[in-house]
Design an enzyme around this catalytic site. Structure first.
Site, short mmCIF file in Angstrom:
data_model
loop_
_atom_site.label_atom_id
_atom_site.label_comp_id
_atom_site.label_asym_id
_atom_site.label_seq_id
_atom_site.Cartn_x
_atom_site.Cartn_y
_atom_site.Cartn_z
N HIS A 1 0.84 -1.20 0.00
CA HIS A 1 0.00 0.00 0.00
C HIS A 1 0.88 1.26 0.00
CE1 HIS A 1 -4.12 -1.69 1.41
NE2 HIS A 1 -3.56 -2.42 0.48
N TYR B 1 -8.80 5.49 7.85
CA TYR B 1 -8.97 5.81 9.27
C TYR B 1 -9.98 6.95 9.33
CZ TYR B 1 -4.55 3.30 10.26
OH TYR B 1 -3.56 2.35 10.38
N PRO C 1 -3.79 0.80 19.13
CA PRO C 1 -3.54 0.25 17.79
C PRO C 1 -3.64 1.26 16.64
CG PRO C 1 -5.70 -0.43 18.61
CD PRO C 1 -5.02 0.26 19.74
N LYS D 1 1.38 0.19 15.21
CA LYS D 1 2.78 0.08 15.64
C LYS D 1 3.11 -1.13 16.51
CE LYS D 1 4.58 3.51 13.56
NZ LYS D 1 4.26 2.90 12.28
N TYR E 1 4.34 6.77 10.06
CA TYR E 1 3.48 5.62 9.72
C TYR E 1 4.30 4.51 9.05
CZ TYR E 1 -0.74 3.07 8.48
OH TYR E 1 -1.71 2.10 8.38
P1 FAD Z 1 2.10 -11.47 22.10
O1 FAD Z 1 1.67 -11.55 20.69
O2 FAD Z 1 1.10 -11.10 23.14
O3 FAD Z 1 2.75 -12.87 22.49
C1 FAD Z 1 3.07 -13.19 23.82
C2 FAD Z 1 2.98 -14.71 23.95
O4 FAD Z 1 3.39 -15.06 25.27
C3 FAD Z 1 1.57 -15.24 23.77
O5 FAD Z 1 1.57 -16.29 22.84
C4 FAD Z 1 1.16 -15.69 25.17
O6 FAD Z 1 0.27 -16.78 25.14
C5 FAD Z 1 2.50 -16.06 25.77
N1 FAD Z 1 2.51 -16.01 27.24
C6 FAD Z 1 1.88 -15.14 28.06
N2 FAD Z 1 2.12 -15.42 29.34
C7 FAD Z 1 2.92 -16.51 29.34
C8 FAD Z 1 3.51 -17.28 30.37
N3 FAD Z 1 3.31 -16.98 31.67
N4 FAD Z 1 4.28 -18.32 30.03
C9 FAD Z 1 4.49 -18.63 28.73
N5 FAD Z 1 3.97 -17.94 27.69
C10 FAD Z 1 3.19 -16.89 28.01
N6 FAD Z 1 -1.36 -4.22 17.00
C11 FAD Z 1 -1.56 -3.56 15.88
O7 FAD Z 1 -0.63 -2.95 15.37
N7 FAD Z 1 -2.82 -3.57 15.29
C12 FAD Z 1 -3.87 -4.27 15.83
O8 FAD Z 1 -4.97 -4.27 15.29
C13 FAD Z 1 -3.69 -4.94 17.01
N8 FAD Z 1 -4.70 -5.62 17.58
C14 FAD Z 1 -4.48 -6.24 18.77
C15 FAD Z 1 -5.52 -6.91 19.42
C16 FAD Z 1 -5.31 -7.52 20.66
C17 FAD Z 1 -6.47 -8.22 21.36
C18 FAD Z 1 -4.02 -7.48 21.26
C19 FAD Z 1 -3.78 -8.13 22.61
C20 FAD Z 1 -2.99 -6.84 20.60
C21 FAD Z 1 -3.21 -6.21 19.37
N9 FAD Z 1 -2.18 -5.55 18.70
C22 FAD Z 1 -2.40 -4.90 17.56
C23 FAD Z 1 -0.84 -5.53 19.19
C24 FAD Z 1 0.05 -6.59 18.53
O9 FAD Z 1 -0.72 -7.70 18.18
C25 FAD Z 1 1.11 -6.90 19.53
O10 FAD Z 1 1.88 -5.73 19.68
C26 FAD Z 1 1.99 -8.10 19.18
O11 FAD Z 1 1.25 -9.28 19.24
C27 FAD Z 1 3.15 -8.17 20.15
O12 FAD Z 1 3.82 -9.38 20.02
P2 FAD Z 1 4.50 -10.08 21.26
O13 FAD Z 1 5.13 -11.31 20.71
O14 FAD Z 1 5.32 -9.10 21.99
O15 FAD Z 1 3.31 -10.43 22.27
C1 DHB Z 2 -5.07 -2.95 11.33
C2 DHB Z 2 -4.98 -2.67 12.66
C3 DHB Z 2 -4.52 -1.44 13.06
O1 DHB Z 2 -4.40 -1.15 14.35
C4 DHB Z 2 -4.18 -0.47 12.14
O2 DHB Z 2 -3.77 0.74 12.57
C5 DHB Z 2 -4.27 -0.76 10.82
C6 DHB Z 2 -4.72 -2.01 10.41
C7 DHB Z 2 -5.56 -4.28 10.91
O3 DHB Z 2 -5.86 -5.10 11.79
O4 DHB Z 2 -5.69 -4.50 9.70
#
Ligand code: FAD
Ligand code: DHB
Length: 393
Positions: free
Chosen positions: A73, A201, A293, A297, A384
């Site tokens: 995009h 957005y 979100p 980022k 962005y």
């Molecule tokens: P996570 O993906 O949370 O992974 C952490 C892992 O650790 C998980 O698999 C969990 O099960 C595991 N864990 C937790 N506790 C324990 C434990 N005690 N022992 C062992 N394992 C454990 N970001 C965006 O940019 N756009 C979005 O639309 C967006 N939507 C989101 C929606 C939700 C509901 C959430 C929670 C986050 C969202 N995010 C979004 C943020 C983005 O998904 C996260 O920043 C990203 O997943 C971070 O990755 P991570 O590996 O640090 O953490």
């Molecule tokens: C999506 C999520 C976001 O938070 C964003 O800023 C843009 C796209 C998505 O889930 O596609």
């Protein structure tokens, strides 16, 4: 007692990517994940990858499907007062973003981990960290009814916001910065061709809406909702009716109300912990910070932390460089705070905040300035597509 060089807690994108980069460097890791592999692979989350994130995934050897299926995009749109304004990312920065779901990134990383033969334990219960300040850190856990103990050189806390790693650091050794927003996002995934070309957005009088996608046949849409709201309160028809009202007439008229595959509500929060290191424990990704979100980022920031942590650990294992370990937290925090600022700014400009007449006027002038000023657009575009990574020492 088993032994590994780096024990990684959490198999989200941060833990899996760190495991893959370290494996390519010949460094042993063990990944411990609380949930099942199926649960982790199917969790619906983010969707927009910065070019820097794509580069790191390439470096990890997991970008071939991303290049084949990801959607490039060159711009994003902002909707306000019934009109749409395009921010031309490509013209303003020379860069574009890639739309490719976090689910797909996770699947690619899980497949790479399985092919590498490096060990992962899913459904690891009661993971606990020990000896973080001494010379012999250890991790204990239960798996299939048996107790296990692993000695290691370092522990990577990649276990997200609710994980055990950050909670294992004494409160007196951490400083927490937090802002909780008075609303959430209701997300819906549906198998239908998106009637929009680029993400929209929208700041509407009824609240924020985001039109996104996962593929040429799958949409992902969000609505600002109340924190008390429940997914059960929203039928698919209600979601689409509200989405049509908020996204603007032209696009709204093209929206067909496809049945949802998934619906969920996420609260919005800004959160940073300082520092990201305690002895032999290093925090990365959501374990250390949360962004609302709106700026897309969260996943991208997890990837930049992991790149920096990989470089720090590589420096140590190759050259016994303690300095590279010491630099990890300050290096990460400089980038984290910039992403926090941008995500806070996007959130502030695009949502409805109740009873805030002054804030609403500020939003209006801020958005009008953005639409009129190429300099303001360049600032938004630069953030962005992602600020550059700092070179390592
Ligand atoms: P996570 O993906 O949370 O992974 C952490 C892992 O650790 C998980 O698999 C969990 O099960 C595991 N864990 C937790 N506790 C324990 C434990 N005690 N022992 C062992 N394992 C454990 N970001 C965006 O940019 N756009 C979005 O639309 C967006 N939507 C989101 C929606 C939700 C509901 C959430 C929670 C986050 C969202 N995010 C979004 C943020 C983005 O998904 C996260 O920043 C990203 O997943 C971070 O990755 P991570 O590996 O640090 O953490
Ligand atoms: C999506 C999520 C976001 O938070 C964003 O800023 C843009 C796209 C998505 O889930 O596609």
């Amino acid at each position: 007692m088993k032994r590994t060089q780096v024990a990684i807690v959490g198999a989200g994108p941060a833990g899996l990517l760190l495991g893959q980069l370290l494996h390519k460097e010949g460094i042993d890791t063990l990944i411990l994940e609380r949930r099942s592999a199926e649960y982790v692979a199917n969790r619906i989350r983010a969707g927009v990858l910065e070019p820097g994130t794509v580069d790191v995934l390439e470096r990890a050897g997991v970008a071939s499907r991303l290049h084949a299926e990801g959607l490039i995009h060159d711009g994003v749109e902002i909707g306000f007062r019934g009109r749409r304004h395009r921010i031309d990312l490509k013209a303003l920065t020379g860069k574009a973003v890639t739309v490719y779901g976090q689910t797909e990134v996770t699947r690619d990383l899980m497949n790479a981990r399985a092919s590498s033969g490096a060990p992962s334990v899913y459904e690891a219960e009661d993971v606990a960290l020990h000896g973080l300040e001494g010379p012999t850190p250890r991790v204990t856990y239960w798996h299939q009814g048996a107790a296990h103990e692993v000695a290691c050189d370092f522990i990577a806390g990649c276990d997200g916001f609710h994980g055990v790693s950050r909670r294992s650091i004494p409160a007196s050794s951490l400083k927490i910065f937090e802002r909780v927003y008075p609303f959430g996002w209701l997300g819906l995934l549906a198998d239908v061709a998106p009637p929009w070309k680029e993400l929209i957005y929208a700041n509407s009088e009824r609240g924020f809406a985001l039109a996104s996608m996962r593929s040429p046949t799958r949409v992902r849409c969000y609505l600002q909702c109340s924190l008390e709201d429940r997914v059960e309160n929203w039928s698919d028809d209600q979601f689409w009716d509200e989405f049509r009202r908020r996204i603007g007439e032209e696009v709204g008229a093209l929206v067909t109300g496809a049945p949802s595959i998934e619906k969920s509500i996420a609260p919005l929060r800004s959160f940073v912990v300082e520092p990201l290191r305690f002895g032999s424990l290093f925090l990365a990704g959501d374990a250390a910070h949360i962004v609302p979100p709106t700026g897309a980022k969260g996943l991208n920031l997890a990837v930049s932390d992991v790149l920096y942590l990989y470089e720090a650990l590589r420096g140590y294992f190759r050259e016994r460089s303690v300095r590279s370990l010491d630099e990890y937290s300050p290096r990460c925090l400089r980038r984290i705070w910039r992403a926090e600022r941008f995500s806070w700014w996007m959130t502030r400009q695009l949502h409805r905040f109740s009873d805030d007449a002054f804030g609403t006027r500020m939003q209006q002038v801020e958005l009008e300035y953005l639409f009129e000023s190429p300099a303001a657009q360049a600032g938004m575009a630069e953030n962005y597509v992602g600020l550059p990574f700092e070179p390592g020492s």
